[in-house]
Design an enzyme around this catalytic site. Sequence first.
Site, mmCIF file in Angstrom:
data_model
loop_
_atom_site.group_PDB
_atom_site.id
_atom_site.type_symbol
_atom_site.label_atom_id
_atom_site.label_comp_id
_atom_site.label_asym_id
_atom_site.label_seq_id
_atom_site.Cartn_x
_atom_site.Cartn_y
_atom_site.Cartn_z
ATOM 1 N N GLU A 1 25.685 12.857 12.437
ATOM 2 C CA GLU A 1 25.035 11.538 12.409
ATOM 3 C C GLU A 1 24.875 10.903 11.023
ATOM 4 O OE1 GLU A 1 21.398 11.490 14.808
ATOM 5 O OE2 GLU A 1 22.193 13.011 16.165
ATOM 6 N N CYS B 1 14.486 20.137 16.331
ATOM 7 C CA CYS B 1 14.804 18.709 16.252
ATOM 8 C C CYS B 1 15.945 18.551 15.246
ATOM 9 C CB CYS B 1 13.547 17.936 15.803
ATOM 10 S SG CYS B 1 13.688 16.141 16.046
ATOM 11 N N HIS C 1 10.187 20.640 10.790
ATOM 12 C CA HIS C 1 9.235 19.804 10.067
ATOM 13 C C HIS C 1 8.673 20.523 8.849
ATOM 14 C CE1 HIS C 1 9.489 18.106 14.123
ATOM 15 N NE2 HIS C 1 9.506 16.980 13.449
ATOM 16 N N ASP D 1 19.523 11.775 23.926
ATOM 17 C CA ASP D 1 18.167 12.109 23.467
ATOM 18 C C ASP D 1 17.115 11.260 24.172
ATOM 19 O OD1 ASP D 1 18.885 14.008 21.512
ATOM 20 O OD2 ASP D 1 19.410 12.422 20.089
ATOM 21 N N ARG E 1 4.164 5.804 6.019
ATOM 22 C CA ARG E 1 5.440 5.617 6.701
ATOM 23 C C ARG E 1 5.419 4.408 7.627
ATOM 24 N NH1 ARG E 1 9.268 9.565 7.169
ATOM 25 N NH2 ARG E 1 8.980 11.154 5.572
ATOM 26 N N LYS F 1 -0.023 11.212 18.424
ATOM 27 C CA LYS F 1 0.180 9.807 18.761
ATOM 28 C C LYS F 1 -1.109 9.092 19.151
ATOM 29 C CE LYS F 1 3.058 8.826 21.748
ATOM 30 N NZ LYS F 1 3.113 7.428 21.297
ATOM 31 N N GLU G 1 6.191 9.892 25.608
ATOM 32 C CA GLU G 1 5.384 8.946 24.851
ATOM 33 C C GLU G 1 5.011 7.700 25.658
ATOM 34 O OE1 GLU G 1 7.096 8.596 21.005
ATOM 35 O OE2 GLU G 1 6.675 6.456 20.912
ATOM 36 N N LEU H 1 0.830 -1.210 0.000
ATOM 37 C CA LEU H 1 0.000 0.000 0.000
ATOM 38 C C LEU H 1 0.865 1.261 0.000
ATOM 39 C CD1 LEU H 1 -2.909 1.015 -0.004
ATOM 40 C CD2 LEU H 1 -2.744 1.220 2.475
#
Length: 762
Positions: free
Chosen positions: A491, A733, A701, A606, A522, A116, A612, A23
């Site tokens: 990184e 971020c 973002h 981090d 995603r 979330k 969460e 999908l």
Amino acid sequence: MRTDTDIGATVLGYPRFGPQRELKWAVESYWSGSIDQTELEGRAATLRADTWREMADGRLDTIPGNTFSYYDHVLDTAWMLGAVPPRFSDLGLAPLDTYFAMARGRASVPALEMTKWFDTNYHYLVPELGPDTSFTLDVTKPVGEYREAVAQGIATRPVILGPVSFLLLSKPHAGAPQGWDPLDLLEPLLDTYDHLLTELAEEGVAWVQLDEPCLVEDRSPGELEAVTACYGRLGSLEKRPKILVATYFGTPGPALPHLATAPIEGIALDLVTTEPTGVALVAHDLADKIVVAGVVDGRNVWRTDLDTALKKVVPLLGLAGSVALSSSCSLLHVPYDADAETDIDPEVRSWLAFARQKLAEIVVLQKALTDGPDSVADEVGAARSVVERRLGSSRLRNAAVRERLEGLAGSRPSRGAYRTRLSEQRSLGLPVLPTTTIGSYPQTREIRRLRSDFASRKVEREEYESVMRAEIESVIRLQEEIGLDVLVHGEPERNDMVQYFAEQLDGYVATQHGWVQSYGSRGVRPPILFGDVSRPSPMTVEWSQYAQSLTNRPVKGMLTGPVTMLAWSFVRDDQPLAETANQVALALRDETVDLEEAGLRVIQVDEPALRELLPLREVDRASYLDWAVASFRLATSGVSDSVQIHTHMCYGEFSDIIAAIEKMDVDVISLEASRSQMGVLDDLDGSDFTRSVGPGVYDVHSPRVPTVEEMTNLLVKAVGAVGSERLWVNPDCGLKTRHYDEVVPALNNLVAAAAAIRGIQS
Ligand code: GLN
Ligand code: ZN
């Protein structure tokens, strides 16, 4: 023993984006214009047919329907109800494109907010409602999918988000009056659900599953009244399918009596996260109901101990009208097939159950109920021995790690007092309002390709390392040119902030195909933490040391904290999370000590997932925060006072954990803030938070480059709230998903904004 034959062995939902992420590829091809809507719909129909076939072949007694989604099931519900904000309908697009616009936005039209889904790694789109919202029912999707399955010979149980959870998960749109509550729409919403249920009944639907996961969170008396009103009314409808209300991710607790007394036919309970406490209290009201007992973990990947699972069901048998067996929640949160993981060591693989394997477990359990335990003695015995082999495996235990942790038990590891450390850290020579970034720099296509070629051995180590070094050098030079104060290595060697460490730690395995949907198209592939964690050798030291060797400015070492390592993995279930977190913390502690020895004077650990994992119910929060904070301190307290410890968090709403963040005893924290126009500052202002803080002034973002003026304004606000002495200047971020042509001007502006404020200050 009364057992159910009406629902029988079932699951609450199934993975939906395809075993090979079919999908994802289809939807992304549609977005890029390389396939048309007909082609997309064809592929989606094939995927649905395969999904129903798979569940039927797995011999489930009843199969959930309407679990397919082009993007998200909350968005699908809003769509079904006609809750489409005008900024999307005004675009004048075809229906499917309007739907995708709500998910992804369009040039000047922001998407619905994404947030979330409870304490999982899935994200849903937040419907926007107001007093002006009028619902109009569109049953095309649930009815269409029901018909498709019937044509295949399968009568499904449509799964639809329940009215109470739909409203509780929504938010007031920008124009709604202050204090307006989406629950005010319950009456008109129920009119619409009345129609929906009537239409489904006319279609021949026997059962509908209304999901009410919000009932496992703390709810006010008014909200619980809404539950009674809702199901009292839907249950009294003249023509409707039987109603199964599904709760999951915890216990409905005080909401249970409201469901038990409602005129509905079934209640699904999650018996994995919690014991069926409270069921006895409402027993007399359950006598005419089917309880769907979720005894197979829908969120983790271990084979079920069928024996233990059956024992959990026993207390229900005398109380409920009948019992059917299921997964604890939708299997959306686990990958498709453990047998596909041929790269995982066969011993570890034999311990795993993904969606396909869980179907088989549920069927065996249901047979035990229907035909008696003897009828499946072999299967139950085999499952028992797999679990025993896992728990007894020497691969689960590492004596050295356990001894070290025991040695530390009772002693609360900590560093010198924060004030003392502050003066030690003056030697870093930082200006006021120091500037820095969160860790990653843009990951170019070349870098991604090099990493994957190295992983598949198409590229030799020597070449890989030399290209990585060149990349690090160019990132360092860039930061020097821009004039940032604390640098990072960028990184480039990391595919993912958890997987990178998981691959280097003992006690972890990575999967090849273990994708689960994170949002829309995603997916993520969480590594599996199966045993005691230890660090065979340093993980990041070489890269960080190399970066530091290139510059006189301080370079920040970059690690992922213990809670985030757990939150974004599948984790062993044979010991408390706190213990596992401490093992990860110990490995990180050794890493920080090595980083210090290698000359790094700033280290960031981090913890974006700290918020969460916060338990859904208030009563469970304090003990969670205790162990989460303790593991972070264990990880970060092995270094000298002169080493500056940073952390970073990025998912809004810090107000309820600020005291815990203070206890983490960091020197500096960077927080996501620019999307909320520095809303986080209100939380910090007036709190007892004393550490240095960098509220993000650049929203990474968005591709937009913020101006010097914008960022200066945000900094003025920040100075007002926390003063200039402990203010840092940084983006929200990491920059890895951005492009250099956005990042370079944005960081230049950020440095200029910091300089402007310093100018005003001096
Ligand atoms: N250091 C990480 C990065 O910059 C942090 C990512 C995150 O917070 N999710 O990419
Ligand atoms: Zn972040």
